[in-house]
Design a protein around this motif. Sequence first.
Motif, mmCIF file in Angstrom:
data_model
loop_
_atom_site.group_PDB
_atom_site.id
_atom_site.type_symbol
_atom_site.label_atom_id
_atom_site.label_comp_id
_atom_site.label_asym_id
_atom_site.label_seq_id
_atom_site.Cartn_x
_atom_site.Cartn_y
_atom_site.Cartn_z
ATOM 1 N N PRO A 107 44.849 32.638 34.781
ATOM 2 C CA PRO A 107 44.846 33.094 36.178
ATOM 3 C C PRO A 107 45.102 34.598 36.333
ATOM 4 O O PRO A 107 44.493 35.245 37.192
ATOM 5 C CB PRO A 107 45.977 32.276 36.813
ATOM 6 C CG PRO A 107 46.083 31.052 35.964
ATOM 7 C CD PRO A 107 45.761 31.500 34.567
ATOM 8 N N LYS A 108 45.987 35.158 35.508
ATOM 9 C CA LYS A 108 46.286 36.587 35.615
ATOM 10 C C LYS A 108 45.059 37.433 35.317
ATOM 11 O O LYS A 108 44.841 38.474 35.958
ATOM 12 C CB LYS A 108 47.425 36.953 34.660
ATOM 13 C CG LYS A 108 47.827 38.422 34.729
ATOM 14 C CD LYS A 108 48.368 38.780 36.109
ATOM 15 C CE LYS A 108 48.783 40.242 36.191
ATOM 16 N NZ LYS A 108 49.273 40.607 37.531
ATOM 17 N N ILE A 109 44.239 36.989 34.369
ATOM 18 C CA ILE A 109 43.022 37.741 34.022
ATOM 19 C C ILE A 109 42.044 37.722 35.196
ATOM 20 O O ILE A 109 41.484 38.751 35.582
ATOM 21 C CB ILE A 109 42.352 37.159 32.762
ATOM 22 C CG1 ILE A 109 43.352 37.050 31.611
ATOM 23 C CG2 ILE A 109 41.159 38.009 32.369
ATOM 24 C CD1 ILE A 109 44.003 38.332 31.218
ATOM 25 N N TYR A 110 41.835 36.535 35.768
ATOM 26 C CA TYR A 110 40.918 36.443 36.907
ATOM 27 C C TYR A 110 41.445 37.231 38.104
ATOM 28 O O TYR A 110 40.669 37.877 38.826
ATOM 29 C CB TYR A 110 40.681 34.978 37.279
ATOM 30 C CG TYR A 110 39.751 34.265 36.323
ATOM 31 C CD1 TYR A 110 38.398 34.590 36.274
ATOM 32 C CD2 TYR A 110 40.220 33.283 35.471
ATOM 33 C CE1 TYR A 110 37.531 33.946 35.395
ATOM 34 C CE2 TYR A 110 39.371 32.630 34.584
ATOM 35 C CZ TYR A 110 38.030 32.967 34.548
ATOM 36 O OH TYR A 110 37.184 32.331 33.670
ATOM 37 N N ASP A 111 42.757 37.195 38.321
ATOM 38 C CA ASP A 111 43.337 38.001 39.409
ATOM 39 C C ASP A 111 43.056 39.487 39.179
ATOM 40 O O ASP A 111 42.701 40.219 40.114
ATOM 41 C CB ASP A 111 44.849 37.777 39.493
ATOM 42 C CG ASP A 111 45.209 36.401 40.031
ATOM 43 O OD1 ASP A 111 44.321 35.730 40.591
ATOM 44 O OD2 ASP A 111 46.378 35.997 39.867
ATOM 45 N N PHE A 112 43.219 39.922 37.939
ATOM 46 C CA PHE A 112 42.967 41.324 37.583
ATOM 47 C C PHE A 112 41.512 41.693 37.857
ATOM 48 O O PHE A 112 41.217 42.722 38.487
ATOM 49 C CB PHE A 112 43.308 41.525 36.103
ATOM 50 C CG PHE A 112 43.007 42.901 35.567
ATOM 51 C CD1 PHE A 112 43.861 43.964 35.797
ATOM 52 C CD2 PHE A 112 41.868 43.118 34.798
ATOM 53 C CE1 PHE A 112 43.588 45.222 35.288
ATOM 54 C CE2 PHE A 112 41.579 44.369 34.286
ATOM 55 C CZ PHE A 112 42.441 45.435 34.531
ATOM 56 N N LEU A 113 40.570 40.861 37.403
ATOM 57 C CA LEU A 113 39.152 41.150 37.594
ATOM 58 C C LEU A 113 38.763 41.133 39.065
ATOM 59 O O LEU A 113 37.935 41.951 39.510
ATOM 60 C CB LEU A 113 38.304 40.128 36.825
ATOM 61 C CG LEU A 113 38.466 40.100 35.297
ATOM 62 C CD1 LEU A 113 37.676 38.944 34.697
ATOM 63 C CD2 LEU A 113 38.043 41.417 34.667
ATOM 64 N N ASN A 114 39.353 40.222 39.820
ATOM 65 C CA ASN A 114 38.983 40.076 41.232
ATOM 66 C C ASN A 114 39.562 41.171 42.123
ATOM 67 O O ASN A 114 39.163 41.282 43.295
ATOM 68 C CB ASN A 114 39.426 38.707 41.747
ATOM 69 C CG ASN A 114 38.619 37.576 41.143
ATOM 70 O OD1 ASN A 114 37.463 37.762 40.754
ATOM 71 N ND2 ASN A 114 39.225 36.398 41.041
ATOM 72 N N GLU A 115 40.483 41.970 41.600
ATOM 73 C CA GLU A 115 41.049 43.069 42.391
ATOM 74 C C GLU A 115 40.091 44.244 42.513
ATOM 75 O O GLU A 115 40.292 45.135 43.348
ATOM 76 C CB GLU A 115 42.354 43.552 41.751
ATOM 77 C CG GLU A 115 43.513 42.564 41.894
ATOM 78 C CD GLU A 115 44.728 42.980 41.084
ATOM 79 O OE1 GLU A 115 44.625 44.014 40.371
ATOM 80 O OE2 GLU A 115 45.763 42.298 41.149
ATOM 81 N N PHE A 116 39.045 44.267 41.697
ATOM 82 C CA PHE A 116 38.110 45.392 41.680
ATOM 83 C C PHE A 116 36.977 45.166 42.685
ATOM 84 O O PHE A 116 36.633 44.026 43.009
ATOM 85 C CB PHE A 116 37.528 45.564 40.284
ATOM 86 C CG PHE A 116 38.503 46.089 39.271
ATOM 87 C CD1 PHE A 116 38.483 47.413 38.880
ATOM 88 C CD2 PHE A 116 39.458 45.252 38.705
ATOM 89 C CE1 PHE A 116 39.383 47.903 37.947
ATOM 90 C CE2 PHE A 116 40.371 45.718 37.775
ATOM 91 C CZ PHE A 116 40.329 47.049 37.401
ATOM 92 N N PRO A 117 36.365 46.243 43.164
ATOM 93 C CA PRO A 117 35.227 46.108 44.086
ATOM 94 C C PRO A 117 34.043 45.404 43.417
ATOM 95 O O PRO A 117 33.904 45.420 42.193
ATOM 96 C CB PRO A 117 34.873 47.560 44.440
ATOM 97 C CG PRO A 117 36.075 48.365 44.066
ATOM 98 C CD PRO A 117 36.725 47.651 42.924
ATOM 99 N N GLN A 118 33.213 44.789 44.231
ATOM 100 C CA GLN A 118 32.002 44.146 43.721
ATOM 101 C C GLN A 118 31.135 45.184 43.022
ATOM 102 O O GLN A 118 31.012 46.318 43.484
ATOM 103 C CB GLN A 118 31.232 43.495 44.867
ATOM 104 C CG GLN A 118 30.056 42.637 44.409
ATOM 105 C CD GLN A 118 29.437 41.875 45.565
ATOM 106 O OE1 GLN A 118 29.842 42.020 46.708
ATOM 107 N NE2 GLN A 118 28.454 41.045 45.276
ATOM 108 N N GLY A 119 30.541 44.797 41.909
ATOM 109 C CA GLY A 119 29.720 45.707 41.133
ATOM 110 C C GLY A 119 30.459 46.406 40.016
ATOM 111 O O GLY A 119 29.855 47.160 39.240
#
Length: 378
Positions: free
Chosen positions: A176-188
């Motif tokens: 979950p921490k990895i996905y949270d990290f990735l999802n904090e960035f803008p699309q693209g």
Amino acid sequence: MRNRLGFQDGARVEVDDPQDRVLRHPINSINGWIAVAADRTIAVKLSEGHSEISAGNLRASFYPRADLDPKAAVGFTVYLDLCGVQFAGRAVSIEFVSGEVQIAELVLQVTDEAVELAASYHTGMAAKKAKLASLLKEGVKTDSRCFAPSALPDSWMVSPVLEEKRDAVSSHFYGPKIYDFLNEFPQGSIFLDAGAGLRKRPLPNVINVEIYDYPSTDVLAIGQSLPFKDNSFDGILSLAVLEHVDDPFLCAKELKRVLKPGGRVLVMIPFLQAEHGYPSHYFNATRSGVVKLFEGLTLKEQILEKSNHPILTLQQIVGVYFAGLGEDCRYEFLAMPVSDLFDLAEKHLKGEQDQMLNLDPEKAFHIAWGTTSIFQKD
């Protein structure tokens, strides 16, 4: 025709993983053994329904196993890439062939989710390759033995060819921490997974770098010399990798070089862990050690994830000690009250509560199994 054991007629095939013979991911590794002499030359073929699937979707490694008689059986790992496969049903067949003769067949069921994910990932591959081409420096070459482009040094001592691999496969899922990290960035946003291992569910916006040509590998390279232009990635993942490189400072320097200004790197590195992994296990790090590695970046936070709780430190240390004892006394050791530590570790992994798991946070860091750090490039 199947015999009473449920195997196709011919040489017996046992599957250790996945034991239920069900494929749940777009990319899979199937581990087991086949009852033929270890010195016998074996090849594999893959089919879906009546259609043979491209050889690029199937790679196999055969090797002796310590638990098998080499005169009677050989171990195997089959790397199976379902991306781009046109499914008529929900099963694939792996044929084991010696010469022109089929000696065994292994039928594997495929879940609907795996089929859908395989189709989705295949659709996004062209865009991923185009983006990758814009990030690479000059000098990346092709290797006729591999599918991924290679930036491995000519002197690199480890073969990247899966058919020659004889050791354990590194394959983990993002938590979950990895996905949270990735999802904090803008699309693209585009990410680097430096030392990705085998990613059974690769993401279209994550470039997977590895020293082995796994089906999920996008570029063959080592962390000490990344083949990317400066300031290429919005975010970087380094997940339990830096302990396995002989110069973590150089690797960290390379990660900082390819990170965009304002970008972030998530680093997982063990602190108190037993020796493990491949090519070797060189360095663990304290919280201060990982900050020193990424000197020049701003530390945003340091946390303990579930997978790095100190109870796992205790479980591993006691487990290694147990395994190192002679058989005449190891179970006497395990019967001591220290065996309660294993029960406590299982409670933790299952999410059950126990007051003996509630450590002072600072004390937890002192004996943590590993740490997770997030840095930002200013």
